[in-house]
Scaffold this motif. Sequence first.
Motif, short mmCIF file in Angstrom:
data_model
loop_
_atom_site.label_atom_id
_atom_site.label_comp_id
_atom_site.label_asym_id
_atom_site.label_seq_id
_atom_site.Cartn_x
_atom_site.Cartn_y
_atom_site.Cartn_z
N GLU A 1 38.99 -18.68 27.52
CA GLU A 1 38.49 -18.64 26.14
C GLU A 1 39.63 -18.62 25.14
O GLU A 1 39.64 -19.37 24.15
CB GLU A 1 37.61 -17.41 25.95
N ARG B 1 29.90 -19.59 26.48
CA ARG B 1 31.24 -19.39 25.96
C ARG B 1 31.19 -18.90 24.52
O ARG B 1 30.40 -19.32 23.72
CB ARG B 1 32.04 -20.69 26.03
N ASP C 1 34.26 -18.60 22.42
CA ASP C 1 35.23 -19.35 21.61
C ASP C 1 35.51 -18.63 20.29
O ASP C 1 35.61 -19.24 19.23
CB ASP C 1 34.73 -20.77 21.32
#
Length: 701
Positions: A233, A201, A203
């Motif tokens: 996200e 991820r 982010d």
Amino acid sequence: MDEPLPIDTGTSAIGQVPLAAEDPVAHVLIDHPVPHLARAFDYAVPEKFADTARPGVRVRVKFAGKLRDGFLLERVEKSEHIGPLAAIERITSPVVVLTPELLRLGAATARRYAGTLSDVLRLAIPPRHARAEKAVLKAEKTVQHNVKTEQHDENGSDTQASADNATATAEKATVENSTATRADTIVRLGEWVVSETQHDRDDNFPAAEHPRIALTCVPGPTPGLSWITAGLEAARATLAAGESVLWLVPDHRELAVLSAALDASADIPSYSVLSADQSPEQRWKAWLKGLLGHTRMTIGTRAAAFAPVEGLGLIICFDDSNSNYLDQHAPYPHAREVCLLRSTIEATGLLFVSTDRSAEIQRLVQVGWLRDATPTGPERREGAPRVFVPDEERDPFAWQRIPSRAWQLMRGALRPGTKDTNAVGPVLVQVPRAGYYPVFACARCQEVARCPHCSATLTTQSEVGPFACRACGFHSDAFSCGRCRSNQVRSIVRGRGRTVEELRKAMPGIEILESGGDDIPIAIDDSPRLVVATTGAEPYALGGYACAILLDSLWPGPWMRSTDEGISRRLRAAVLVRSRTAGGVVYLGDTDETIRNTVTTFDPVTTMSRALDDRLELGFPPYRRIVELTGAGSDIDAIVTAVPELTELIRDSDGDDQKAVAAYPIAAGDAVGEALSHLIASRSAKKLPQVRIRIDDPRSL
């Protein structure tokens, strides 16, 4: 000598009802279908409603001798009406459902689409359900009581934790998810999407800046569901910043898969669902939860664009060009435009994520209002499947319904003995419709069969006839090609039924799943099988399809956006296939060069950018707005003449009614919308024949 004017003795009510001491006059918006009556009228506020008659509550009032619903917009000290006022009969509910934000959004939408505020609020606020409302309000009181009790605790941190736990418990008690009963495959699909993206991820979504972003997806590691990974996200970043999220999807299938993914995400709090498939009780409960701040995420279909969300920080809209977003009730708003208006009014972030690129979104990207976050060329090529197109010059059988190259790709993906194990899996066969022979052509020269009298396209139900023309009524038991005189025909667009018959004969022992009509599976597992689906009914596949055979495309129709729609249909199917690094392949049967180039490169942004250059030069949408007027010719003339900004483009006759399409500058949007709305209300008051108005209908041109 003239008599003196009567002295104003203050506001009074019919029947001498005691009135509220402060602000005894209420402006009430009547929920009325007649345009000139769907406006605010003054009513007296009885003393017994002095505290509960707050702006935004639902009320019942007498109007023209009947009790009608309405919304209390404002309370004031005096009325301009001379004489006693009718009093409010009942406060339907003490809950303020018409918030200031929703009122501004409803008014802006009414101006945008030349409608009435009452019509917009009818779409925006679901009908009240008393039992659901009592349950939500009871949970609200329980939470408030628990918080007050725990505030006396000496440990402040424990108090906050207890309050949070109490809130979470109340939320779980009041949640009634419309997709609670899901097939195991859908649950696994949601878990797969989350697990595939959990370890890498990013982010990096700048939630605090409220960005406005347009993103076009490729299959990548989650074929068909990259829109969920991108949205998750952005949603995580927004929720971490202490703000809420509103997420729109086009229909119940996407809603079910998104719900499964949210359930599998441990860092996503409880959410509410708003959908037309819900019961009135479920829908009203979910709507109130968002209004009262019981949930920080709301997901839903078209009507959820108006859903109240406390502390809204981000609006996510998936597949904005989907026709399901266009409401078929007056004033016919499009959910994408509602999202744009809401983002401006409430200063929120926006994320438009899709597999294609609509003309409206691309224009906003070009003017800098939206930032394009679409993957670059190398990223697109790596994340997209390999695409094969028929080569009519080298392959003499490329014209066949299922060419030999397509058979090879299907067998390679279905047989477990293939060398590349990544290529083994389900195979999608996309067909344009469910029937047999909507359109046919000469088997020798491939010329489309046309009527010898009027040159319209001939139709038939089988290869041996009979043949007929729907335009002029020509009928014949035999066929003769006007170009080469051959008597043999072949299908150009053969439907799902015949395709399944051919596949069963050619591949005995292979499981074949049909999808279309009223029987559309939401998701399937990764077992090797054939899935024959009509356009728009393609199920999601766990792990993605190994191969897709996209047969001849169903022509969307004779309008300006037909190529756009054809590209959208193809990309929505192709994006369900695994990436080329995972062995995914697509066979594309289209002959249209624009569709071929777009799907082969997986680059709808460039295609739409080039199309917009032509539309800008011609003054076509989205660079101008269009309005479709339907009614008698003289009535349409009166409307067009009364609004100088309108420029008539085309007019068609359909019996006694006519349909005219006019254009006007985007800068004059609000002025034209208000002018048209006032004209319709004026004609209604004078009992003149009405003209139906639809603004920016994609199929008007």
